[in-house]
Design a protein around this motif. Sequence first.
Motif: not given
Length: 237
Positions: A66-92
């Motif tokens: 109940a209450g699940y929406q995928r957008n409740l789990y914010k992704h992808w964020n700016r990743g570990l290195n916020t200056t490299d231009g790569c979000d979490t997905r691309r960093e992985v």
Amino acid sequence: MIKNLTQRSLPALALAALALLTTAPAAHASGSQHLAADTTGVAATRAPLPLFEAIDRIPVADEQRAGYQRNLYKHWNRGLNTTDGCDTRREVILAEAVIAPEVAAGCKLTGGSWRSPYDELLITDAARLDVDHFVPLAEVHDSGGYAWDAARREAYANDQNSPDTLIAVSAASNRSKADKDPAEWLPPSGSYHCTYAATWVGTKLRWSLAADDAERQALLGLAEDCPTTTVVYEIAP
């Protein structure tokens, strides 16, 4: 040009010194580890747990969708290195490359290769990769995430402090898996099943998530076939 990310972070590198042990580790497992922790979340020991014992640490509870929406789990964020231009997905994707791709402005990837452990496919086009939440977001919600606040949901959805929460796999295998648990889906590659079970269990323990009875029985069945497989984990902050 941005250099290839061979490590996700210093914390992830520290985790990488402690291997998730299986009798025949797959490519992902060779870089996957968890630190053992007690139930208070304080690191207690680095000795691995037998898979059966680790499964017994997961509480059993009915799922609550109940209450699940995928957008409740914010992704992808700016990743570990916020200056490299790569979000979490691309960093992985960069961290898991077998052969590093070229990285252009905007974190555009060209070339490179990856081994998808779910189906043992060699992928040579990053566009054919998905970054899978090892325990899918809907399953997380069902298993306890429904009670989390927004910050914890985002932390799970972008967790690179464990090398197991997120994994680069073929888009086809990820979409076949969808939001299924091990009672409903296992990777096509049978040689990866022991590692899959151990990583699933370690991720559930890391994030203090429950399992329903069918999921638990499926994991116990896998453990029967994986007598030397072990799990070590660290509770997420």
